[in-house]
Design an enzyme around this catalytic site. Structure first.
Site, PDB file in Angstrom:
ATOM      1  N   TRP A  22       0.827  -1.195   0.000  1.00  0.00           N
ATOM      2  CA  TRP A  22       0.000   0.000   0.000  1.00  0.00           C
ATOM      3  C   TRP A  22       0.869   1.256   0.000  1.00  0.00           C
ATOM      4  O   TRP A  22       0.560   2.238  -0.676  1.00  0.00           O
ATOM      5  CB  TRP A  22      -0.946  -0.023   1.185  1.00  0.00           C
ATOM      6  N   GLY A 147     -10.832   3.067   1.317  1.00  0.00           N
ATOM      7  CA  GLY A 147     -11.087   2.590  -0.026  1.00  0.00           C
ATOM      8  C   GLY A 147     -12.437   3.030  -0.559  1.00  0.00           C
ATOM      9  O   GLY A 147     -12.962   4.060  -0.138  1.00  0.00           O
ATOM     10  N   LYS A 202     -14.276  -4.391   7.855  1.00  0.00           N
ATOM     11  CA  LYS A 202     -14.435  -5.106   6.580  1.00  0.00           C
ATOM     12  C   LYS A 202     -13.366  -6.183   6.444  1.00  0.00           C
ATOM     13  O   LYS A 202     -13.569  -7.191   5.757  1.00  0.00           O
ATOM     14  CB  LYS A 202     -14.421  -4.144   5.398  1.00  0.00           C
ATOM     15  N   ARG A 266      -6.013  -9.884   0.944  1.00  0.00           N
ATOM     16  CA  ARG A 266      -5.169 -10.781   1.748  1.00  0.00           C
ATOM     17  C   ARG A 266      -5.940 -11.352   2.935  1.00  0.00           C
ATOM     18  O   ARG A 266      -5.637 -12.456   3.397  1.00  0.00           O
ATOM     19  CB  ARG A 266      -3.909 -10.058   2.198  1.00  0.00           C
ATOM     20  N   ASN A 267      -6.940 -10.610   3.430  1.00  0.00           N
ATOM     21  CA  ASN A 267      -7.751 -11.138   4.532  1.00  0.00           C
ATOM     22  C   ASN A 267      -8.620 -12.295   4.060  1.00  0.00           C
ATOM     23  O   ASN A 267      -8.748 -13.305   4.756  1.00  0.00           O
ATOM     24  CB  ASN A 267      -8.608 -10.019   5.126  1.00  0.00           C
TER      25      ASN A 267
END
Length: 339
Positions: A22, A147, A202, A266-267
């Site tokens: 990121w 986001g 989230k 990735r989660n």
């Protein structure tokens, strides 16, 4: 060691703290604009590689780094010193340790921008709270980047959307203008805590979606899971920080959807591995990347002990990751609680 700032009166200097995907994506985004970038990296080998080859060897290695726009620093104090804006892009579990070499004086008269989509473990603080409590940064001098946006799509210059939240709407608008470019639309928002908590939660939902997928639950179940998750986020956010907000906006629902469904999440990937039978440790070692939801679910679960919000999805993920309840058992019970 570099001592001269690239900043000019017409080009604001922006320090970026962090070296992951990121942080690298933010370097790319900002390089499109009329700004000077002061990039701090902990790893000296990575720094030297970028200096020599104009690529981050560890993350988004296809993204070119423009040496005319980007100045590299191994000294965080020096990187921050010449900047008007400081973007923090470090996994939440490591932010406190990384920033320990700085003091409140280092942040004086600067705008702090959190690009962290997690929560500080042990203290259970949002990054904005860490900046306020430990560094005495005024809320009007803090922004949050949310986001829906994945670093991997930024690298491909896919059309992407960012939310810039600040209690000071003018501050949010100013930074939104700095970060917007031909493939990034940035929208200002004043709901700092709602945006930040939604970004944290989230990731927990994406873990649940991944676990369910690993257990071979299908799209029908995931649709029900995500729709119930939005209600769970609403209950928690409105209880902890009640205010006027549209939870169907991109900063909330949009961010949830992309994290729950995207191949780049990735989660979700971490959760999928847990659902397929990986232990937490083995999944972490194989991914070699931080899944913020792993730390976030413990913090949100503990925070909710005070508020008592009905959060069956968060509870199920917490039980799987921290109480060693078998994924099949926890998700099997959860499915009867969803409507």
């Amino acid at each position: 060691m570099v001592t001269q700032s690239l900043s000019t009166p017409h080009k604001p200097a922006i320090a970026i703290i962090g070296a992951g995907s990121w942080a690298t994506a933010l370097v790319k985004i900002l390089s499109e604009g009329a700004v000077d970038i002061r990039w701090w990296l902990r790893n000296q080998e990575s720094l030297e590689h970028i200096r020599r080859y104009q690529r981050n060897p560890d993350y988004l290695s296809d993204v070119p780094i423009n040496p005319e726009k980007v100045q590299l620093f191994a000294d965080m104090k020096e990187a921050v010193q010449g900047a008007q804006y400081v973007i923090i892009a470090i996994p939440a579990a490591f932010v406190q340790d990384a920033l320990s070499q700085l003091s409140a004086a280092d942040f004086k008269d600067k705008v702090l921008v959190s690009a962290v989509k997690g929560i500080v473990p042990q203290k259970n603080w949002l990054i904005t709270e860490l900046l306020e409590y430990e560094y005495q940064v005024k809320p009007a001098h803090i922004c949050v980047i949310a986001g829906p946006c994945h670093a991997e799509e930024v690298a491909l210059e896919k059309q992407s959307y960012l939310t810039i939240a600040s209690e000071d709407l003018a501050q949010a608008e100013n930074f939104a203008q700095l970060i917007a470019n031909r493939f990034i639309k940035a929208v200002p928002n004043q709901d700092v805590y709602g945006v930040e908590y939604s970004a944290v939660m989230k990731n927990i939902i994406a873990l649940a979606c991944g676990i369910a997928h690993g257990l071979n639950y299908g799209d029908n179940f995931q649709a029900v899971l995500v729709s119930n998750a939005m209600q769970e986020i609403r209950r928690f956010v409105e209880t902890t920080y009640p205010c006027e907000r549209d939870l169907y906006a991109s900063a909330y629902l949009g961010d949830l959807l992309v994290t729950a469904y995207s191949q780049f999440s990735r989660n979700r990937t971490f959760g999928n591995m847990i659902g397929r039978g990986y232990t937490v440790k083995s999944a972490q070692m194989e991914m070699n990347m931080i899944a913020e939801g792993y730390y976030a679910v413990k913090s949100i679960y503990e925070i909710n002990q005070k508020f008592g919000v009905d959060m069956p999805i968060t509870k199920a993920v917490y039980q799987i990751l921290y109480e060693k309840v078998t994924p099949g058992v926890a998700i099997g019970k959860l499915r009867w609680l969803l409507a």
